[in-house]
Design a protein around this motif. Structure first.
Motif, PDB file in Angstrom:
ATOM      1  N   ALA A  93       0.836  -1.201   0.000  1.00  0.00           N
ATOM      2  CA  ALA A  93       0.000   0.000   0.000  1.00  0.00           C
ATOM      3  C   ALA A  93       0.870   1.251   0.000  1.00  0.00           C
ATOM      4  O   ALA A  93       0.625   2.206  -0.762  1.00  0.00           O
ATOM      5  CB  ALA A  93      -0.926  -0.009   1.215  1.00  0.00           C
ATOM      6  N   ALA A  94       1.890   1.270   0.851  1.00  0.00           N
ATOM      7  CA  ALA A  94       2.749   2.447   0.966  1.00  0.00           C
ATOM      8  C   ALA A  94       3.645   2.613  -0.258  1.00  0.00           C
ATOM      9  O   ALA A  94       3.759   3.708  -0.821  1.00  0.00           O
ATOM     10  CB  ALA A  94       3.598   2.348   2.232  1.00  0.00           C
ATOM     11  N   TRP A  95       4.269   1.512  -0.686  1.00  0.00           N
ATOM     12  CA  TRP A  95       5.227   1.635  -1.778  1.00  0.00           C
ATOM     13  C   TRP A  95       4.561   1.988  -3.105  1.00  0.00           C
ATOM     14  O   TRP A  95       5.042   2.858  -3.845  1.00  0.00           O
ATOM     15  CB  TRP A  95       6.029   0.338  -1.938  1.00  0.00           C
ATOM     16  CG  TRP A  95       6.960   0.408  -3.115  1.00  0.00           C
ATOM     17  CD1 TRP A  95       7.913   1.363  -3.348  1.00  0.00           C
ATOM     18  CD2 TRP A  95       6.980  -0.467  -4.236  1.00  0.00           C
ATOM     19  NE1 TRP A  95       8.549   1.119  -4.549  1.00  0.00           N
ATOM     20  CE2 TRP A  95       7.995   0.005  -5.103  1.00  0.00           C
ATOM     21  CE3 TRP A  95       6.268  -1.614  -4.577  1.00  0.00           C
ATOM     22  CZ2 TRP A  95       8.295  -0.636  -6.303  1.00  0.00           C
ATOM     23  CZ3 TRP A  95       6.572  -2.245  -5.761  1.00  0.00           C
ATOM     24  CH2 TRP A  95       7.568  -1.763  -6.615  1.00  0.00           C
ATOM     25  N   ILE A  96       3.458   1.330  -3.425  1.00  0.00           N
ATOM     26  CA  ILE A  96       2.787   1.620  -4.701  1.00  0.00           C
ATOM     27  C   ILE A  96       2.286   3.060  -4.725  1.00  0.00           C
ATOM     28  O   ILE A  96       2.356   3.740  -5.746  1.00  0.00           O
ATOM     29  CB  ILE A  96       1.654   0.605  -4.954  1.00  0.00           C
ATOM     30  CG1 ILE A  96       2.275  -0.777  -5.219  1.00  0.00           C
ATOM     31  CG2 ILE A  96       0.789   1.026  -6.143  1.00  0.00           C
ATOM     32  CD1 ILE A  96       1.269  -1.905  -5.360  1.00  0.00           C
ATOM     33  N   ALA A  97       1.811   3.563  -3.580  1.00  0.00           N
ATOM     34  CA  ALA A  97       1.410   4.970  -3.512  1.00  0.00           C
ATOM     35  C   ALA A  97       2.607   5.889  -3.733  1.00  0.00           C
ATOM     36  O   ALA A  97       2.504   6.933  -4.390  1.00  0.00           O
ATOM     37  CB  ALA A  97       0.762   5.264  -2.158  1.00  0.00           C
ATOM     38  N   SER A  98       3.775   5.485  -3.216  1.00  0.00           N
ATOM     39  CA  SER A  98       4.967   6.328  -3.364  1.00  0.00           C
ATOM     40  C   SER A  98       5.380   6.451  -4.827  1.00  0.00           C
ATOM     41  O   SER A  98       5.877   7.502  -5.253  1.00  0.00           O
ATOM     42  CB  SER A  98       6.124   5.750  -2.540  1.00  0.00           C
ATOM     43  OG  SER A  98       6.762   4.671  -3.210  1.00  0.00           O
ATOM     44  N   LEU A  99       5.173   5.389  -5.603  1.00  0.00           N
ATOM     45  CA  LEU A  99       5.545   5.420  -7.012  1.00  0.00           C
ATOM     46  C   LEU A  99       4.749   6.463  -7.798  1.00  0.00           C
ATOM     47  O   LEU A  99       5.171   6.895  -8.869  1.00  0.00           O
ATOM     48  CB  LEU A  99       5.339   4.043  -7.648  1.00  0.00           C
ATOM     49  CG  LEU A  99       6.468   3.026  -7.473  1.00  0.00           C
ATOM     50  CD1 LEU A  99       6.016   1.657  -7.921  1.00  0.00           C
ATOM     51  CD2 LEU A  99       7.715   3.463  -8.243  1.00  0.00           C
ATOM     52  N   GLN A 100       3.597   6.846  -7.273  1.00  0.00           N
ATOM     53  CA  GLN A 100       2.761   7.842  -7.947  1.00  0.00           C
ATOM     54  C   GLN A 100       3.040   9.259  -7.466  1.00  0.00           C
ATOM     55  O   GLN A 100       2.452  10.213  -7.968  1.00  0.00           O
ATOM     56  CB  GLN A 100       1.289   7.478  -7.744  1.00  0.00           C
ATOM     57  CG  GLN A 100       0.938   6.108  -8.314  1.00  0.00           C
ATOM     58  CD  GLN A 100      -0.517   5.728  -8.124  1.00  0.00           C
ATOM     59  OE1 GLN A 100      -1.232   6.340  -7.340  1.00  0.00           O
ATOM     60  NE2 GLN A 100      -0.967   4.714  -8.843  1.00  0.00           N
ATOM     61  N   LEU A 101       3.925   9.395  -6.472  1.00  0.00           N
ATOM     62  CA  LEU A 101       4.192  10.708  -5.892  1.00  0.00           C
ATOM     63  C   LEU A 101       5.636  11.167  -6.033  1.00  0.00           C
ATOM     64  O   LEU A 101       5.915  12.354  -5.904  1.00  0.00           O
ATOM     65  CB  LEU A 101       3.818  10.706  -4.405  1.00  0.00           C
ATOM     66  CG  LEU A 101       2.334  10.469  -4.079  1.00  0.00           C
ATOM     67  CD1 LEU A 101       2.152  10.329  -2.570  1.00  0.00           C
ATOM     68  CD2 LEU A 101       1.480  11.605  -4.619  1.00  0.00           C
ATOM     69  N   THR A 102       6.547  10.238  -6.257  1.00  0.00           N
ATOM     70  CA  THR A 102       7.956  10.596  -6.378  1.00  0.00           C
ATOM     71  C   THR A 102       8.550   9.859  -7.567  1.00  0.00           C
ATOM     72  O   THR A 102       7.866   9.070  -8.225  1.00  0.00           O
ATOM     73  CB  THR A 102       8.711  10.255  -5.071  1.00  0.00           C
ATOM     74  OG1 THR A 102      10.017  10.831  -5.133  1.00  0.00           O
ATOM     75  CG2 THR A 102       8.813   8.750  -4.843  1.00  0.00           C
ATOM     76  N   SER A 103       9.820  10.104  -7.838  1.00  0.00           N
ATOM     77  CA  SER A 103      10.455   9.461  -8.990  1.00  0.00           C
ATOM     78  C   SER A 103      10.621   7.971  -8.757  1.00  0.00           C
ATOM     79  O   SER A 103      10.695   7.501  -7.617  1.00  0.00           O
ATOM     80  CB  SER A 103      11.823  10.096  -9.248  1.00  0.00           C
ATOM     81  OG  SER A 103      12.725   9.763  -8.204  1.00  0.00           O
ATOM     82  N   LEU A 104      10.692   7.221  -9.850  1.00  0.00           N
ATOM     83  CA  LEU A 104      10.869   5.774  -9.740  1.00  0.00           C
ATOM     84  C   LEU A 104      12.169   5.454  -9.006  1.00  0.00           C
ATOM     85  O   LEU A 104      12.208   4.577  -8.133  1.00  0.00           O
ATOM     86  CB  LEU A 104      10.865   5.147 -11.129  1.00  0.00           C
ATOM     87  CG  LEU A 104      10.980   3.624 -11.189  1.00  0.00           C
ATOM     88  CD1 LEU A 104      10.141   3.059 -12.328  1.00  0.00           C
ATOM     89  CD2 LEU A 104      12.439   3.185 -11.379  1.00  0.00           C
ATOM     90  N   ALA A 105      13.247   6.179  -9.331  1.00  0.00           N
ATOM     91  CA  ALA A 105      14.535   5.909  -8.692  1.00  0.00           C
ATOM     92  C   ALA A 105      14.469   6.157  -7.191  1.00  0.00           C
ATOM     93  O   ALA A 105      14.946   5.358  -6.391  1.00  0.00           O
ATOM     94  CB  ALA A 105      15.632   6.761  -9.324  1.00  0.00           C
ATOM     95  N   ASN A 106      13.888   7.293  -6.780  1.00  0.00           N
ATOM     96  CA  ASN A 106      13.761   7.587  -5.354  1.00  0.00           C
ATOM     97  C   ASN A 106      12.932   6.523  -4.642  1.00  0.00           C
ATOM     98  O   ASN A 106      13.285   6.040  -3.572  1.00  0.00           O
ATOM     99  CB  ASN A 106      13.107   8.955  -5.149  1.00  0.00           C
ATOM    100  CG  ASN A 106      14.121  10.078  -5.100  1.00  0.00           C
ATOM    101  OD1 ASN A 106      15.256   9.927  -5.523  1.00  0.00           O
ATOM    102  ND2 ASN A 106      13.694  11.214  -4.590  1.00  0.00           N
TER     103      ASN A 106
END
Length: 302
Positions: A93-106
């Motif tokens: 839940a956390a990681w997939i949401a992060s992919l939509q908010l920051t760069s893929l590399a980050n």
């Protein structure tokens, strides 16, 4: 599977088989970020469907090939299995949401800082001692990730995504530590089937409760989510869970440090995201850390 249920968990498995499995697992999860980006759907919907597909694929295989092994799961295992499934759900839940908010590399770098949290948890909460070589391997790998991150540093708007990726790393660390405890006595296929099912139920409930769009998505979105469930989940994460019966959680977590390089390289032709020059020194440090971690584990198993 009897060897897996031994107290040490190492019997009957060669170093070549163990590290070959880790390599396969990392290669499979390396494509996860690409599939998720291509899906272009609500984060919780992607997470929920991914776990449903993964749980279904592994569950069918387990019922066909290892149905009798479910009898080995005891009542006292239930709280640990529930906790492992909850950690897994929180991770996705956390990681997939992060992919939509920051760069893929980050995102991929931060979520694969799991070894830091697994090492800390393993040292303080379990009996897996983190030796000097493994500690240096973790530090070297994290240094490589930091070099990578400097080339993809986002502005203030990316801080939320970066924080979510870090939360995903903590959750995966918890999943691996609990898994290390349970996998010493619960056979592989029953374990992954149960925790995947728990995570799927929790994520579906979260997606429906949040109002995430679950139906009417483009056909391509369902295809990419299905691939994420079959390759990174059913193959990648399942292989890493198998390894938990034969190696410390820190070593399994450490192997995932190859994921940022794989994901970043795949993003060039697939997503058109060209990495900065820091990919070279950062990648070299990262893989050096992984190599040292593997050497540390081989010494411990000798």
């Amino acid at each position: 599977m009897d060897a897996e249920r031994g107290s040490g968990g190492h019997a009957g498995v060669s170093n070549a088989a163990l590290f070959g499995a880790l390599a396969l697992g990392v290669a499979a999860i390396g494509a996860a970020a690409i599939f998720i980006r291509l899906a272009e759907a609500d984060a919780l919907a992607i997470a929920a469907y991914r776990m449903v597909v993964g749980a279904g694929a592994v569950g069918v295989f387990a019922l066909i090939t290892a149905r009798r092994q479910f009898a080995a799961v005891r009542r006292e295992d239930a709280p640990w299995l529930l906790l492992a499934g909850a950690f897994l759900a929180a991770h996705f839940a956390a990681w997939i949401a992060s992919l939509q908010l920051t760069s893929l590399a980050n995102s991929v770098f931060l979520v694969t800082t799991t070894p830091v949290f697994a090492a800390l948890g393993s040292h303080f909460a379990m009996r897996d001692r983190v030796g000097a070589l493994m500690a240096f391997a973790v530090a070297l790998s994290v240094a490589g990730g930091l070099v990578l991150a400097t080339g993809e540093a986002g502005g203030a708007g990316h801080l939320g995504g970066d924080a979510l990726a870090a939360v995903g790393a903590v959750a995966m660390g918890g999943n691996l530590l609990v898994g290390r405890k349970v996998r010493r006595r619960v056979p592989f296929l029953p374990y992954v089937t149960i925790i995947y099912a728990i995570a799927a139920v929790l994520l579906c409930a979260a997606a429906l409760g949040s109002g995430a769009r679950m139906t009417g998505l483009p056909t391509d979105a369902y295809l990419w989510i299905a691939l994420a469930g079959l390759i990174p989940q059913a193959v990648g994460h399942s292989t890493l869970n198998w390894a938990l019966a034969h190696a410390p959680a820190t070593t399994v977590a450490m192997s995932t440090r190859g994921e940022p390089i794989i994901a970043t390289l795949l993003a060039i032709p697939v997503l058109g995201e060209v990495p900065p020059w820091t990919i070279l020194p950062g990648g070299a440090l990262l893989f050096a850390g992984v190599a040292l971690a593997v050497r540390s584990e081989m010494q411990a198993r000798a």
